[in-house]
Design a protein around this motif. Structure first.
Motif, PDB file in Angstrom:
ATOM      1  N   ARG A   1      23.883  -7.398 -21.988  1.00 16.67           N
ATOM      2  CA  ARG A   1      24.865  -8.036 -21.114  1.00 16.67           C
ATOM      3  C   ARG A   1      25.499  -6.965 -20.252  1.00 16.67           C
ATOM      4  NH1 ARG A   1      28.191 -12.747 -21.836  1.00 16.67           N
ATOM      5  NH2 ARG A   1      30.251 -12.548 -20.890  1.00 16.67           N
ATOM      6  N   LEU A   2      25.443  -7.165 -18.944  1.00 20.50           N
ATOM      7  CA  LEU A   2      26.092  -6.259 -18.004  1.00 20.50           C
ATOM      8  C   LEU A   2      27.339  -6.932 -17.449  1.00 20.50           C
ATOM      9  CD1 LEU A   2      23.024  -4.974 -15.937  1.00 20.50           C
ATOM     10  CD2 LEU A   2      23.967  -4.066 -18.067  1.00 20.50           C
ATOM     11  N   SER A   3      28.379  -6.140 -17.322  1.00 19.62           N
ATOM     12  CA  SER A   3      29.624  -6.659 -16.759  1.00 19.62           C
ATOM     13  C   SER A   3      30.100  -5.761 -15.639  1.00 19.62           C
ATOM     14  CB  SER A   3      30.701  -6.743 -17.850  1.00 19.62           C
ATOM     15  OG  SER A   3      30.335  -7.656 -18.853  1.00 19.62           O
ATOM     16  N   CYS A   4      30.768  -6.351 -14.683  1.00 19.39           N
ATOM     17  CA  CYS A   4      31.295  -5.594 -13.545  1.00 19.39           C
ATOM     18  C   CYS A   4      32.645  -6.177 -13.156  1.00 19.39           C
ATOM     19  CB  CYS A   4      30.329  -5.666 -12.380  1.00 19.39           C
ATOM     20  SG  CYS A   4      30.892  -4.818 -10.888  1.00 19.39           S
ATOM     21  N   ARG A   5      33.585  -5.287 -12.990  1.00 20.39           N
ATOM     22  CA  ARG A   5      34.925  -5.709 -12.575  1.00 20.39           C
ATOM     23  C   ARG A   5      35.282  -5.032 -11.269  1.00 20.39           C
ATOM     24  NH1 ARG A   5      39.407  -7.791 -15.030  1.00 20.39           N
ATOM     25  NH2 ARG A   5      38.364  -7.756 -17.059  1.00 20.39           N
ATOM     26  N   ALA A   6      35.762  -5.815 -10.330  1.00 18.29           N
ATOM     27  CA  ALA A   6      36.223  -5.279  -9.048  1.00 18.29           C
ATOM     28  C   ALA A   6      37.709  -5.022  -9.121  1.00 18.29           C
ATOM     29  CB  ALA A   6      35.909  -6.262  -7.933  1.00 18.29           C
ATOM     30  N   SER A   7      38.123  -3.970  -8.397  1.00 18.26           N
ATOM     31  CA  SER A   7      39.535  -3.576  -8.467  1.00 18.26           C
ATOM     32  C   SER A   7      40.447  -4.565  -7.759  1.00 18.26           C
ATOM     33  CB  SER A   7      39.718  -2.180  -7.882  1.00 18.26           C
ATOM     34  OG  SER A   7      39.252  -2.139  -6.542  1.00 18.26           O
ATOM     35  N   ARG A   8      39.907  -5.287  -6.777  1.00 16.23           N
ATOM     36  CA  ARG A   8      40.709  -6.273  -6.068  1.00 16.23           C
ATOM     37  C   ARG A   8      39.801  -7.125  -5.197  1.00 16.23           C
ATOM     38  NH1 ARG A   8      41.505  -4.923  -0.727  1.00 16.23           N
ATOM     39  NH2 ARG A   8      41.018  -2.775  -0.117  1.00 16.23           N
ATOM     40  N   THR A   9      40.311  -8.094  -4.607  1.00 15.08           N
ATOM     41  CA  THR A   9      39.667  -8.929  -3.592  1.00 15.08           C
ATOM     42  C   THR A   9      38.631  -9.884  -4.177  1.00 15.08           C
ATOM     43  OG1 THR A   9      39.898  -7.174  -1.960  1.00 15.08           O
ATOM     44  CG2 THR A   9      38.435  -8.958  -1.410  1.00 15.08           C
ATOM     45  N   ILE A  10      38.636 -11.069  -3.685  1.00 11.07           N
ATOM     46  CA  ILE A  10      37.602 -12.025  -4.031  1.00 11.07           C
ATOM     47  C   ILE A  10      36.491 -11.880  -3.006  1.00 11.07           C
ATOM     48  CG2 ILE A  10      37.013 -14.442  -4.274  1.00 11.07           C
ATOM     49  CD1 ILE A  10      39.848 -14.944  -5.205  1.00 11.07           C
ATOM     50  N   PHE A  11      35.304 -11.558  -3.468  1.00 14.83           N
ATOM     51  CA  PHE A  11      34.195 -11.269  -2.583  1.00 14.83           C
ATOM     52  C   PHE A  11      33.406 -12.511  -2.225  1.00 14.83           C
ATOM     53  CE2 PHE A  11      34.514  -6.723  -2.634  1.00 14.83           C
ATOM     54  CZ  PHE A  11      35.129  -6.444  -3.838  1.00 14.83           C
ATOM     55  N   ASP A  12      32.753 -12.445  -1.057  1.00 14.30           N
ATOM     56  CA  ASP A  12      31.870 -13.536  -0.668  1.00 14.30           C
ATOM     57  C   ASP A  12      30.689 -13.613  -1.620  1.00 14.30           C
ATOM     58  OD1 ASP A  12      32.504 -12.412   2.651  1.00 14.30           O
ATOM     59  OD2 ASP A  12      33.501 -14.037   1.579  1.00 14.30           O
TER      60      ASP A  12
END
Length: 112
Positions: A18-29
């Motif tokens: 399982r790979l996970s990724c978290r963005a620091s901010r913003t909702i991406f397209d």
């Protein structure tokens, strides 16, 4: 904007990761995953739009599942029935206003 990926590693053929990724901010397209195997070009694995539409590589359909949590700015790739040809560095990717953002890459190695 930073993308922090985690979850790569070594697994045997037929196993799961399982790979996970978290963005620091913003909702991406778009949020999703690409991969690059040695000597090959980077390719799309799977991506999901903000509205929920999914694009995925034919080679992973039925084996990989992408899911996205817009409230948490996270995207997860559940990989099962892994094959040696899935061995690659996997990159979290996000796009907002036609600007691409990339995570640092996480290595997935599938041993036979």
């Amino acid at each position: 904007v930073q993308l922090q990926a985690s979850g790569g590693g070594l697994v045997q053929v037929g196993g799961s990761l399982r790979l996970s990724c978290r963005a620091s901010r913003t909702i991406f397209d778009f949020m999703g995953w690409y991969r690059q195997a040695p000597g090959k070009e980077r390719e799309l694995v799977a991506a999901q739009t903000r509205a929920g539409r999914i694009d995925s590589n034919d080679s992973v359909k039925g084996r990989f599942t992408i899911s996205r949590d817009n409230a948490k700015n996270t995207v997860t790739l559940q990989m099962s029935s892994l094959k040696p040809e899935d061995t690659a560095v996997y990159y979290c990717h996000a796009r907002f206003n036609n600007i691409d953002y990339w995570g640092q890459g996480t290595l997935v190695t599938v041993s036979s």
